[in-house]
Design an enzyme around this catalytic site. Structure first.
Site, mmCIF file in Angstrom:
data_model
loop_
_atom_site.group_PDB
_atom_site.id
_atom_site.type_symbol
_atom_site.label_atom_id
_atom_site.label_comp_id
_atom_site.label_asym_id
_atom_site.label_seq_id
_atom_site.Cartn_x
_atom_site.Cartn_y
_atom_site.Cartn_z
ATOM 1 N N ARG A 253 58.789 54.908 -9.995
ATOM 2 C CA ARG A 253 59.513 55.272 -8.763
ATOM 3 C C ARG A 253 59.273 54.294 -7.619
ATOM 4 O O ARG A 253 59.213 54.681 -6.446
ATOM 5 C CB ARG A 253 59.127 56.689 -8.295
ATOM 6 C CG ARG A 253 59.407 57.780 -9.310
ATOM 7 C CD ARG A 253 60.880 58.018 -9.565
ATOM 8 N NE ARG A 253 61.037 58.923 -10.689
ATOM 9 C CZ ARG A 253 61.158 58.528 -11.965
ATOM 10 N NH1 ARG A 253 61.180 57.244 -12.267
ATOM 11 N NH2 ARG A 253 61.290 59.421 -12.921
ATOM 12 N N SER B 218 62.914 65.934 -6.415
ATOM 13 C CA SER B 218 61.467 65.917 -6.689
ATOM 14 C C SER B 218 60.698 65.502 -5.441
ATOM 15 O O SER B 218 60.933 64.424 -4.903
ATOM 16 C CB SER B 218 61.156 64.934 -7.815
ATOM 17 O OG SER B 218 61.652 65.432 -9.020
ATOM 18 N N GLU C 216 57.232 61.569 -3.196
ATOM 19 C CA GLU C 216 58.307 60.801 -3.827
ATOM 20 C C GLU C 216 59.492 60.737 -2.865
ATOM 21 O O GLU C 216 60.211 59.754 -2.808
ATOM 22 C CB GLU C 216 58.738 61.458 -5.150
ATOM 23 C CG GLU C 216 59.835 60.691 -5.874
ATOM 24 C CD GLU C 216 60.089 61.197 -7.286
ATOM 25 O OE1 GLU C 216 61.259 61.196 -7.690
ATOM 26 O OE2 GLU C 216 59.140 61.589 -7.976
#
Length: 298
Positions: A172, A221, A291
């Site tokens: 990510r 998320s 995130e």
């Protein structure tokens, strides 16, 4: 920079004090000092080249994985609209995608052309620019597996093509330069049958629908999965399922999702996330990393 500041002339649309809440999934947060929707790459390049270098610039896609703080975003927010939302097959198993194209458009174009391996993009609410920047991934796939290269407009207005290897991809995360805006990318998949590709996309959609609060105002998320752990399990074990702060709540359906129950401020949402991080640290000794991107002034 004041709303009266002299900005370069544009062919696209330039809006002062533009509300960002309607443009992000959480439906909360302040305004952009300026919102710029460029007509094309040339318009974007010229604007950035002529813009005072001290003015901050931020790209905004579908606003899915983002908290815009209540004080708003200083400088210029760039949103790539329709002119950047095309997807075409350009070579064997290769798609050329505009930075503003959605994951749904990319994956369905891949299906129509018998290109497999791109199905996971169906499940990520966002645009190509955001996927490339964040190494977006889900259901066993991530952007680093399919990206050939991308075209990026840098803060000074220059246009460069970066190869997959130039982006320093990790989980990510990419090493895309600060203020850089992804205007296009080439993805390469593998041969597949359209019916089998559609079946995989249906499976992913059904799985998402069953496990995630997609009908809520959410940000996707919230925390990265720590090495060897699932973020949602850590949050659940820390007793945070359903935890509320102001109008923000940890989803009962998927504990790695925060939701705006109606009137949450961005401060509520961010404070709830920090409280979850504190409880997980206390119970499991693990520091969860955000995130979701948090931008702007508190």
């Amino acid at each position: 920079m004041s709303a009266q500041a002299v900005l370069p002339a544009v062919s696209g649309k330039l809006t002062p004090n533009a509300p960002l809440a309607p443009l992000v999934w959480f439906k909360s947060g302040g305004t952009a000092e300026w919102l710029f929707e460029p007509k094309d790459v040339a318009d974007l390049r010229q604007f950035l080249r002529e813009l005072d270098p001290s003015v901050p610039v931020m790209a905004l896609g579908l606003g899915s994985n983002m908290i815009v703080r209540d004080g708003g975003v200083p400088g210029v927010v760039v949103r790539l609209g329709k002119p950047f939302a095309k997807v075409d097959k350009v070579a064997d198993l290769t798609l050329a995608c505009g930075g503003g194209a959605s994951g749904i458009l990319v994956s369905s174009t891949a299906r129509d052309n018998g290109i497999a391996g791109v199905e996971f993009l169906r499940s990520i609410p966002g645009t190509v620019g955001g996927f490339v920047r964040m190494n977006g991934g889900a259901y066993g796939g991530e952007v680093k597996d399919i990206l050939i290269d991308c075209d990026v407009v840098l803060r000074d207005g220059s246009l460069v093509t970066l190869q997959n290897a130039d982006l320093g991809y990790t989980y990510r995360h990419s090493e895309l330069p600060e203020g850089a805006i992804v205007v296009a990318a080439r993805f390469k998949g593998r041969p597949g049958e359209p019916a089998a590709i559609q079946a995989e996309m249906d499976r992913i959609s059904a799985s998402r629908e069953a496990s995630q609060p997609l009908r809520s105002k959410t940000g996707g998320s919230t925390f990265k999965n720590p090495e060897g752990h699932k973020a949602w399990e850590l949050v659940d074990k820390a007793g945070c399922r359903g935890l509320q702060m102001g109008g923000a709540q940890v989803s009962e359906k998927h504990t790695n999702f925060l939701i705006n129950t109606g009137e949450a401020t961005s401060a509520d949402i961010e404070a709830l996330g920090e409280e979850v991080r504190r409880r997980v640290k206390d119970s499991a000794g693990i520091a969860l990393e955000w995130e979701i991107q948090r931008v702007g002034r508190p």
